[in-house]
Design a protein around this motif. Structure first.
Motif, PDB file in Angstrom:
ATOM      1  N   ILE A 179       0.842  -1.191   0.000  1.00  0.00           N
ATOM      2  CA  ILE A 179       0.000   0.000   0.000  1.00  0.00           C
ATOM      3  C   ILE A 179       0.878   1.243   0.000  1.00  0.00           C
ATOM      4  O   ILE A 179       1.796   1.369   0.795  1.00  0.00           O
ATOM      5  CB  ILE A 179      -0.945   0.020   1.215  1.00  0.00           C
ATOM      6  N   GLU A 180       0.611   2.147  -0.915  1.00  0.00           N
ATOM      7  CA  GLU A 180       1.336   3.410  -0.969  1.00  0.00           C
ATOM      8  C   GLU A 180       0.364   4.540  -0.681  1.00  0.00           C
ATOM      9  O   GLU A 180      -0.751   4.559  -1.187  1.00  0.00           O
ATOM     10  CB  GLU A 180       1.970   3.614  -2.341  1.00  0.00           C
ATOM     11  N   LEU A 181       0.809   5.467   0.131  1.00  0.00           N
ATOM     12  CA  LEU A 181      -0.025   6.620   0.441  1.00  0.00           C
ATOM     13  C   LEU A 181      -0.043   7.576  -0.744  1.00  0.00           C
ATOM     14  O   LEU A 181       0.910   7.632  -1.527  1.00  0.00           O
ATOM     15  CB  LEU A 181       0.510   7.319   1.690  1.00  0.00           C
ATOM     16  N   PRO A 182      -1.103   8.347  -0.881  1.00  0.00           N
ATOM     17  CA  PRO A 182      -1.190   9.272  -2.019  1.00  0.00           C
ATOM     18  C   PRO A 182      -0.174  10.409  -1.901  1.00  0.00           C
ATOM     19  O   PRO A 182       0.337  10.707  -0.832  1.00  0.00           O
ATOM     20  CB  PRO A 182      -2.621   9.797  -1.926  1.00  0.00           C
ATOM     21  N   ARG A 183       0.079  11.046  -3.022  1.00  0.00           N
ATOM     22  CA  ARG A 183       1.009  12.174  -3.059  1.00  0.00           C
ATOM     23  C   ARG A 183       0.241  13.475  -2.830  1.00  0.00           C
ATOM     24  O   ARG A 183      -0.911  13.609  -3.222  1.00  0.00           O
ATOM     25  CB  ARG A 183       1.727  12.217  -4.398  1.00  0.00           C
ATOM     26  N   ASN A 184       0.911  14.436  -2.203  1.00  0.00           N
ATOM     27  CA  ASN A 184       0.276  15.735  -1.982  1.00  0.00           C
ATOM     28  C   ASN A 184       0.459  16.605  -3.222  1.00  0.00           C
ATOM     29  O   ASN A 184       0.948  16.140  -4.263  1.00  0.00           O
ATOM     30  CB  ASN A 184       0.825  16.400  -0.715  1.00  0.00           C
ATOM     31  N   ALA A 185       0.111  17.874  -3.148  1.00  0.00           N
ATOM     32  CA  ALA A 185       0.183  18.777  -4.300  1.00  0.00           C
ATOM     33  C   ALA A 185       1.614  18.957  -4.811  1.00  0.00           C
ATOM     34  O   ALA A 185       1.838  19.218  -5.988  1.00  0.00           O
ATOM     35  CB  ALA A 185      -0.410  20.137  -3.935  1.00  0.00           C
ATOM     36  N   GLN A 186       2.600  18.813  -3.924  1.00  0.00           N
ATOM     37  CA  GLN A 186       3.999  18.953  -4.329  1.00  0.00           C
ATOM     38  C   GLN A 186       4.593  17.645  -4.845  1.00  0.00           C
ATOM     39  O   GLN A 186       5.761  17.597  -5.207  1.00  0.00           O
ATOM     40  CB  GLN A 186       4.843  19.457  -3.146  1.00  0.00           C
ATOM     41  N   GLY A 187       3.812  16.580  -4.868  1.00  0.00           N
ATOM     42  CA  GLY A 187       4.283  15.298  -5.387  1.00  0.00           C
ATOM     43  C   GLY A 187       5.001  14.447  -4.357  1.00  0.00           C
ATOM     44  O   GLY A 187       5.627  13.458  -4.706  1.00  0.00           O
ATOM     45  N   VAL A 188       4.911  14.808  -3.082  1.00  0.00           N
ATOM     46  CA  VAL A 188       5.574  14.042  -2.025  1.00  0.00           C
ATOM     47  C   VAL A 188       4.544  13.127  -1.366  1.00  0.00           C
ATOM     48  O   VAL A 188       3.448  13.560  -1.022  1.00  0.00           O
ATOM     49  CB  VAL A 188       6.187  15.005  -0.972  1.00  0.00           C
ATOM     50  N   ARG A 189       4.913  11.863  -1.219  1.00  0.00           N
ATOM     51  CA  ARG A 189       4.013  10.925  -0.545  1.00  0.00           C
ATOM     52  C   ARG A 189       3.958  11.236   0.942  1.00  0.00           C
ATOM     53  O   ARG A 189       4.941  11.658   1.548  1.00  0.00           O
ATOM     54  CB  ARG A 189       4.481   9.479  -0.743  1.00  0.00           C
ATOM     55  N   GLN A 190       2.802  10.989   1.541  1.00  0.00           N
ATOM     56  CA  GLN A 190       2.607  11.292   2.959  1.00  0.00           C
ATOM     57  C   GLN A 190       3.584  10.521   3.844  1.00  0.00           C
ATOM     58  O   GLN A 190       4.066  11.041   4.840  1.00  0.00           O
ATOM     59  CB  GLN A 190       1.165  10.975   3.370  1.00  0.00           C
ATOM     60  N   ASP A 191       3.886   9.277   3.498  1.00  0.00           N
ATOM     61  CA  ASP A 191       4.800   8.506   4.335  1.00  0.00           C
ATOM     62  C   ASP A 191       6.243   8.987   4.219  1.00  0.00           C
ATOM     63  O   ASP A 191       7.080   8.633   5.035  1.00  0.00           O
ATOM     64  CB  ASP A 191       4.695   7.012   4.039  1.00  0.00           C
ATOM     65  N   GLU A 192       6.556   9.808   3.218  1.00  0.00           N
ATOM     66  CA  GLU A 192       7.881  10.401   3.123  1.00  0.00           C
ATOM     67  C   GLU A 192       7.989  11.647   3.994  1.00  0.00           C
ATOM     68  O   GLU A 192       9.078  12.069   4.347  1.00  0.00           O
ATOM     69  CB  GLU A 192       8.194  10.753   1.662  1.00  0.00           C
ATOM     70  N   MET A 193       6.847  12.231   4.362  1.00  0.00           N
ATOM     71  CA  MET A 193       6.839  13.436   5.180  1.00  0.00           C
ATOM     72  C   MET A 193       6.741  13.108   6.671  1.00  0.00           C
ATOM     73  O   MET A 193       7.107  13.918   7.507  1.00  0.00           O
ATOM     74  CB  MET A 193       5.654  14.330   4.796  1.00  0.00           C
ATOM     75  N   VAL A 194       6.262  11.927   6.987  1.00  0.00           N
ATOM     76  CA  VAL A 194       6.044  11.542   8.379  1.00  0.00           C
ATOM     77  C   VAL A 194       6.931  10.350   8.695  1.00  0.00           C
ATOM     78  O   VAL A 194       7.001   9.406   7.930  1.00  0.00           O
ATOM     79  CB  VAL A 194       4.558  11.153   8.589  1.00  0.00           C
ATOM     80  N   SER A 195       7.609  10.411   9.842  1.00  0.00           N
ATOM     81  CA  SER A 195       8.443   9.268  10.215  1.00  0.00           C
ATOM     82  C   SER A 195       7.548   8.130  10.684  1.00  0.00           C
ATOM     83  O   SER A 195       6.521   8.346  11.330  1.00  0.00           O
ATOM     84  CB  SER A 195       9.419   9.661  11.318  1.00  0.00           C
ATOM     85  N   THR A 196       7.923   6.934  10.322  1.00  0.00           N
ATOM     86  CA  THR A 196       7.144   5.762  10.701  1.00  0.00           C
ATOM     87  C   THR A 196       8.053   4.750  11.382  1.00  0.00           C
ATOM     88  O   THR A 196       9.258   4.707  11.139  1.00  0.00           O
ATOM     89  CB  THR A 196       6.499   5.098   9.474  1.00  0.00           C
ATOM     90  N   LYS A 197       7.445   3.951  12.225  1.00  0.00           N
ATOM     91  CA  LYS A 197       8.164   2.876  12.898  1.00  0.00           C
ATOM     92  C   LYS A 197       7.231   1.675  12.913  1.00  0.00           C
ATOM     93  O   LYS A 197       6.068   1.799  13.281  1.00  0.00           O
ATOM     94  CB  LYS A 197       8.531   3.283  14.315  1.00  0.00           C
ATOM     95  N   VAL A 198       7.731   0.539  12.498  1.00  0.00           N
ATOM     96  CA  VAL A 198       6.917  -0.664  12.425  1.00  0.00           C
ATOM     97  C   VAL A 198       7.382  -1.632  13.506  1.00  0.00           C
ATOM     98  O   VAL A 198       8.558  -1.945  13.606  1.00  0.00           O
ATOM     99  CB  VAL A 198       7.042  -1.338  11.035  1.00  0.00           C
ATOM    100  N   TYR A 199       6.428  -2.074  14.314  1.00  0.00           N
ATOM    101  CA  TYR A 199       6.688  -3.090  15.326  1.00  0.00           C
ATOM    102  C   TYR A 199       6.013  -4.370  14.870  1.00  0.00           C
ATOM    103  O   TYR A 199       4.828  -4.382  14.571  1.00  0.00           O
ATOM    104  CB  TYR A 199       6.115  -2.667  16.682  1.00  0.00           C
ATOM    105  N   LEU A 200       6.757  -5.446  14.825  1.00  0.00           N
ATOM    106  CA  LEU A 200       6.196  -6.705  14.356  1.00  0.00           C
ATOM    107  C   LEU A 200       5.449  -7.452  15.452  1.00  0.00           C
ATOM    108  O   LEU A 200       4.706  -8.379  15.169  1.00  0.00           O
ATOM    109  CB  LEU A 200       7.295  -7.590  13.780  1.00  0.00           C
TER     110      LEU A 200
END
Length: 103
Positions: free
Chosen positions: A45-66
């Protein structure tokens, strides 16, 4: 009543059931192996891009716990009262989870 025939018939029925169940289990395990790909769907799953062409997950730090860790809840859930949206903003994190059995 003929006890020998009755016991032999009972043992025969039990044997046939055990062989049938073992065969079905083996067959299903072989033919249905590796047919679940739900985690691939979630991972792709990829998050949509904003008006500047940047994906939301590239703007927000994420951490995945298994796996779940109780310290995750204790460390970040000190504002459990009040407005949910405000709690998320105060915490600075949106926790998302899913059950592997029911994607």
């Amino acid at each position: 009543m003929q006890w020998k025939k009755a016991i032999f018939s009972l043992l025969l029925v039990i044997f046939v059931l055990v062989v049938l169940l073992a065969g079905l289990n083996s067959g299903f395990a072989h033919f249905l192996a590796n047919t679940y790909h739900g985690s691939d769907t979630i991972s792709s799953i990829e998050l949509p891009r904003n008006a500047q062409g940047v994906r939301q997950d590239e703007m927000v730090s994420t951490k995945v716990y298994l796996s779940w860790n109780d310290s995750l809840l204790a460390a970040s859930d000190n504002q459990s009262q009040g407005d949910t949206i405000q709690n998320i903003k105060n915490r600075g994190a949106l926790r998302v989870g899913y059950n592997l059995g029911f994607l």
